[in-house]
Scaffold this active site. Structure first.
Site, short mmCIF file in Angstrom:
data_model
loop_
_atom_site.label_atom_id
_atom_site.label_comp_id
_atom_site.label_asym_id
_atom_site.label_seq_id
_atom_site.Cartn_x
_atom_site.Cartn_y
_atom_site.Cartn_z
N ASP A 13 -34.54 26.54 104.45
CA ASP A 13 -33.45 26.29 104.40
C ASP A 13 -32.98 25.21 103.19
OD1 ASP A 13 -33.97 26.74 107.23
OD2 ASP A 13 -34.75 24.52 107.27
N ASP A 14 -32.32 24.52 103.09
CA ASP A 14 -31.47 23.47 102.05
C ASP A 14 -31.14 23.65 101.18
OD1 ASP A 14 -32.93 21.49 103.60
OD2 ASP A 14 -35.24 21.33 102.95
N HIS A 131 -30.42 19.34 109.85
CA HIS A 131 -31.11 19.34 109.01
C HIS A 131 -32.46 17.99 109.53
CE1 HIS A 131 -32.44 18.50 104.95
NE2 HIS A 131 -32.32 16.88 104.86
#
Length: 326
Positions: A13-14, A131
């Site tokens: 993620d991110d 998110h």
């Protein structure tokens, strides 16, 4: 007894948050420790991340962001309930507080983020999640999110319901309360996703193994616990099918991870600078754990053999593993 092959998908993620996060995630992918990524299109290094994904053929989806930093929709930058007085999203808990007070208009921003993703990568996201798990929040959020996925033909998302979470005694009470809230919201969202033809992995792992709680033993334990719980539930359903059908059953596990090198201010973030999460030593800890030879050598994990396959959810390299559920 249910006999099925299990495919493990490891999602970084991110992606796009900062150059150092990009570097760490790409290193994990090239080492087979991450199989696909989720891009923050409002991240300071999103364009560079998209280029890296093309260069290394990294399967990439959208990490839709409604809680951190600046919007990408120009209309919203002038006046929107999604933003605070400084023109930024309300934050992980702030978003939830504002949501509880009334409706938030978010379809324009979600659409803008999908469009920007397509512009950066040249294709529609392979998958799309939220998110800080905003995509499963109640009210209009989960419905608008599902509508946008259906409109763009995005078939896959994340359902953060972790089997075995309740027995993870090492998680601090305040954090456990947040995780249990995410779990409840996710369970309440599954019907919405189903009605819109959206799918998700059979098993999700990532809350009990995040940051300092990630270790080889915790990952192994989380997988074993989740697979055992899933098998027990599935056995009652699958016994009505033939043995051949049972053996052809494929069970997918998504392991959510956040590896990288800690962000060094002022570089990074989604418009208002890097947060504590990105600057934490825990990002490097996750990277090092995922690169641990005990995980890199899949043969050391019980009953797991490495194989190359297109999973039907995301294209995965060496970090997709198969084993039998008995």
């Amino acid at each position: 007894m249910l006999q099925a092959r299990v495919k493990l998908i490891i999602t970084g993620d991110d992606f796009g948050y900062c150059p150092r996060r990009n570097q760490g995630i790409v290193e994990c992918f090239l080492a087979g420790a991450v199989s696909n990524v989720s891009l923050l299109v409002n991240g300071s290094a999103a364009a560079a991340a998209a280029q890296l994904a093309r260069r290394h053929n990294i399967p990439i989806g959208l990490h839709a962001n409604l809680s951190e930093g600046s919007p990408v929709c120009k209309v919203l930058k002038k006046n929107s309930s999604l933003l605070n007085k400084d023109g930024f999203f309300h934050g992980k808990m702030g978003f939830r507080t504002v949501l509880a007070k009334g409706l938030l208009k978010m379809s324009e921003e979600l659409t803008a983020q999908v469009d920007l993703f397509c512009e950066l990568t040249g294709h529609v996201p392979h998958h799309m999640d939220g998110h800080q798990h905003v995509h499963v929040l109640p009210g209009r959020v989960r419905h608008v999110f599902a509508q946008v996925l259906e409109e763009y033909g995005i078939k896959y998302t994340r359902a953060p319901v972790e089997l075995g979470l309740h027995s993870s005694a090492w998680i601090e009470p305040p954090l456990m309360d947040f995780y249990l809230g995410v779990e409840k919201d996710s369970l309440d969202t599954l019907d919405v996703f189903t009605r819109h033809g959206i799918r998700w992995a059979d098993i999700y792992i990532g809350l009990s193994t995040m940051g300092k709680h990630m270790s080889v033993s915790n990952i192994q334990s989380a997988i074993d616990t989740a697979v055992a719980a899933f098998a027990t539930k599935e056995n009652s359903v699958m016994t009505q099918f033939s043995p051949q059908h049972q053996q052809s059953r494929t069970v997918t596990i998504e392991l959510m991870v956040h590896p990288g090198y800690p962000t060094i201010p002022p570089v990074g973030g989604c418009g208002e600078g890097p947060d504590d999460f990105s600057q934490s030593w825990e990002r490097l800890h996750e990277l090092q754990t995922l690169m641990n030879p005990e995980l890199e050598d899949k043969s050391k994990l019980p009953n797991i053999q490495p194989f190359f396959v297109r999973t039907g959810i995301y294209f995965s390299k060496t970090s997709v593993w198969g084993k039998k559920i008995k």
